[in-house]
Design a protein around this motif. Structure first.
Motif, short mmCIF file in Angstrom:
data_model
loop_
_atom_site.label_atom_id
_atom_site.label_comp_id
_atom_site.label_asym_id
_atom_site.label_seq_id
_atom_site.Cartn_x
_atom_site.Cartn_y
_atom_site.Cartn_z
N MET A 206 13.91 -8.45 14.13
CA MET A 206 13.06 -7.40 13.57
C MET A 206 11.63 -7.62 14.05
SD MET A 206 14.98 -5.39 11.82
CE MET A 206 13.81 -4.52 10.79
N LEU A 207 11.15 -6.73 14.91
CA LEU A 207 9.82 -6.91 15.50
C LEU A 207 8.80 -6.01 14.81
CD1 LEU A 207 10.94 -7.07 19.23
CD2 LEU A 207 10.46 -8.96 17.67
N GLU A 208 8.86 -5.97 13.50
CA GLU A 208 7.92 -5.18 12.72
C GLU A 208 6.63 -5.97 12.51
OE1 GLU A 208 7.83 -2.12 11.22
OE2 GLU A 208 9.60 -1.57 12.38
N THR A 209 5.51 -5.32 12.66
CA THR A 209 4.24 -5.97 12.35
C THR A 209 4.02 -5.94 10.84
OG1 THR A 209 1.90 -6.10 12.95
CG2 THR A 209 2.80 -3.90 12.54
N THR A 210 2.95 -6.54 10.41
CA THR A 210 2.64 -6.61 8.98
C THR A 210 1.76 -5.44 8.57
OG1 THR A 210 0.65 -7.91 9.44
CG2 THR A 210 2.72 -9.12 9.08
N GLU A 211 1.55 -5.31 7.27
CA GLU A 211 0.62 -4.29 6.78
C GLU A 211 -0.77 -4.52 7.36
OE1 GLU A 211 -1.14 -2.60 2.52
OE2 GLU A 211 0.70 -3.81 2.56
N ARG A 212 -1.18 -5.78 7.45
CA ARG A 212 -2.47 -6.11 8.06
C ARG A 212 -2.50 -5.67 9.52
NH1 ARG A 212 -4.33 -12.37 8.81
NH2 ARG A 212 -2.27 -12.41 9.79
N GLY A 213 -1.41 -5.93 10.24
CA GLY A 213 -1.34 -5.51 11.64
C GLY A 213 -1.43 -4.02 11.80
N ARG A 214 -0.75 -3.26 10.93
CA ARG A 214 -0.80 -1.79 11.00
C ARG A 214 -2.20 -1.28 10.70
NH1 ARG A 214 4.44 -2.45 8.91
NH2 ARG A 214 3.67 -2.48 6.76
N ASP A 215 -2.88 -1.93 9.77
CA ASP A 215 -4.25 -1.52 9.45
C ASP A 215 -5.16 -1.68 10.66
OD1 ASP A 215 -6.53 -0.90 7.55
OD2 ASP A 215 -7.08 -2.96 8.11
N TYR A 216 -5.04 -2.81 11.33
CA TYR A 216 -5.86 -3.03 12.53
C TYR A 216 -5.51 -2.02 13.62
CZ TYR A 216 -8.34 -7.32 11.23
OH TYR A 216 -9.17 -8.23 10.66
N GLN A 217 -4.22 -1.69 13.78
CA GLN A 217 -3.83 -0.71 14.79
C GLN A 217 -4.47 0.65 14.52
OE1 GLN A 217 0.43 -0.47 15.76
NE2 GLN A 217 0.67 -2.56 15.03
N GLU A 218 -4.43 1.07 13.28
CA GLU A 218 -5.01 2.37 12.93
C GLU A 218 -6.51 2.39 13.16
OE1 GLU A 218 -3.83 3.05 8.91
OE2 GLU A 218 -1.68 3.19 9.40
N ARG A 219 -7.17 1.32 12.73
CA ARG A 219 -8.62 1.27 12.88
C ARG A 219 -9.03 1.17 14.35
NH1 ARG A 219 -9.85 -3.75 9.47
NH2 ARG A 219 -11.92 -3.51 10.40
N LEU A 220 -8.29 0.40 15.13
CA LEU A 220 -8.62 0.26 16.55
C LEU A 220 -8.35 1.56 17.31
CD1 LEU A 220 -9.64 -1.56 18.81
CD2 LEU A 220 -7.29 -2.43 19.08
N THR A 221 -7.27 2.24 16.97
CA THR A 221 -6.98 3.53 17.61
C THR A 221 -8.09 4.53 17.34
OG1 THR A 221 -4.58 3.16 17.50
CG2 THR A 221 -5.33 5.44 17.73
N THR A 222 -8.58 4.55 16.11
CA THR A 222 -9.69 5.44 15.76
C THR A 222 -10.96 5.06 16.52
OG1 THR A 222 -8.78 5.81 13.55
CG2 THR A 222 -11.11 6.29 13.85
N PHE A 223 -11.22 3.76 16.64
CA PHE A 223 -12.38 3.29 17.40
C PHE A 223 -12.28 3.74 18.86
CE2 PHE A 223 -14.22 -0.19 20.04
CZ PHE A 223 -15.55 -0.07 19.65
#
Length: 401
Positions: A1-18
């Motif tokens: 299972m190669l799921e990231t964490t909630e923390r990882g998803r938060d960083y992905q969303e913020r970095l994509t917006t940046f």
């Protein structure tokens, strides 16, 4: 299972917006400022502006796995972030202080540096106020085999004297480059993997001379790839990393995470190239038909989607293996992704260039520069052939009695 964490998803969303709000709009400004600069190695103001914004948003040093020095993300959490920055490979990694070779050097200073090294070099690197280079490759030997390194590091009563020539010291032309991590031979008569050591050398130390920048496919990259000579350079004994004979071990520790970073950035570049290819194919008509309606173009698009997803899964698997079992256990997976990801990205970028026609080889689109970066990556951190050799030998070993 190669799921990231909630923390990882938060960083992905913020970095994509940046990226959407700041990095992509900055690309034409970056190009204008670099074109107007007197040197190809200028540090443009737009990049400093992006760095300040990334710091403000808490998108800084995301690569660092030690919570004392960074956010402490795992390889599996950080890998998708590296992919996001690979979509704008010239500016996004440095904009968030996650660019090679500084990332690898910062990890070396964290793990093997003294308190003085960490105060003098690591902290400014983490702040993004200085840059660093890694000097291992040499022009006179096949540096794909690190045991070939010839630079002499003669031990003295109070340190070492360095003589030799290095090249492709990336970041060596960066106007903020202040320090080199240099690999050479301190014990040429020792066991083959115990001959090398790594020393910390100020770039302006007496006897260190930056000879020239090495262009890559005609590009003079902003950070530069320097050829540097060392002529009787004295380095005090306190500036050895870990100890004599530890250079090879340090280089292996340094390269594991770096290869994950490179491969995920390659996947990001491939995603950007696929997006550009599809948009161009939709917008262009030849002989009365959209390019996107032609079967060979559809094949290219389908193959790109499949190959990107395959490479991503393999790279995330390697990252997960490193997190769970360590770099040594994951060495085969790391070697596999280093072969697969750059070659995959090159193929897709090349086809995107073809769909763009003449425009694809100009500076009007990022494709030509992306291609040069990806082609170089098939040599950086070990050429394909070395990784294939390692994979094959590990596979053969399973069946050899």
């Amino acid at each position: 299972m190669l799921e990231t964490t909630e923390r990882g998803r938060d960083y992905q969303e913020r970095l994509t917006t940046f990226m959407d709000d700041f990095v992509y709009p900055a690309e034409p400004v970056y190009a204008e400022q670099m074109a107007a600069a007197s040197s190809p190695h200028t540090q443009p103001q737009i990049l400093e502006d992006l760095k300040a914004e990334a710091k403000r948003q808490g998108l800084w040093n995301l690569f660092h796995p030690d919570p004392e020095w960074g956010p402490g993300l795992t390889n599996l959490e950080y890998a998708p972030l590296a992919e996001i920055t690979g979509r704008s490979i010239e500016i996004a990694p440095e904009a968030i202080n996650c660019n090679a070779p500084d990332t690898g050097n910062m990890e070396v200073f964290t793990r093997f540096g003294t308190d003085e090294h960490q105060e003098k070099y690591l902290r400014p690197l983490l702040e993004g106020t200085i840059a660093s280079a890694f000097a291992m490759t040499e022009p006179a030997v096949a540096s794909s085999d690190a045991t070939n390194v010839e630079m002499r590091m003669e031990p003295t009563d109070d340190g070492f004297v360095l003589n030799g020539r290095k090249w492709f010291a990336s970041n060596g032309m960066h106007p903020n480059c202040r320090v080199l991590i240099v690999m050479g031979k301190t014990s040429p008569d020792a066991e083959v993997h115990r001959q090398q050591s790594m020393l910390v050398v100020d770039i302006d130390a007496p006897g260190v001379r930056v000879e020239r920048n090495l262009p890559v496919f005609g590009y003079h990259d902003r950070e530069g790839h320097a050829e540097i000579t060392f002529d009787d350079v004295h380095v005090p004994s306190k500036d050895i990393l870990k100890g004599e004979g530890e250079g090879f071990a340090i280089s292996q520790a340094r390269l594991g995470p770096g290869r994950i970073h490179h491969c995920m950035r390659a996947i990001g570049a491939a995603e950007r190239a696929l997006e550009l290819m599809v948009r161009r194919a939709e917008a262009r008509v030849t002989f009365g038909e959209k390019l996107s309606d032609r079967s060979n173009i559809q094949d290219w698009i389908a193959e790109a989607r499949i190959e990107i997803d395959q490479a991503r899964l393999l790279t995330l698997h390697a990252a997960d293996m490193m997190d769970k079992h360590g770099n040594k256990v994951a060495k085969n997976e790391i070697a596999e992704i280093k072969v697969v990801a750059p070659a995959m990205a090159l193929k897709i970028i090349d086809r995107a260039i073809q769909v763009h026609g003449g425009a694809g080889v100009t500076g009007d689109f990022p494709l030509a520069s992306m291609w040069a970066h990806m082609r170089t990556l098939r040599l950086a951190d070990g050429p394909d052939e070395v990784h294939r050799r390692s994979i094959a030998r590990n596979e053969i070993r399973k069946y050899r009695g």
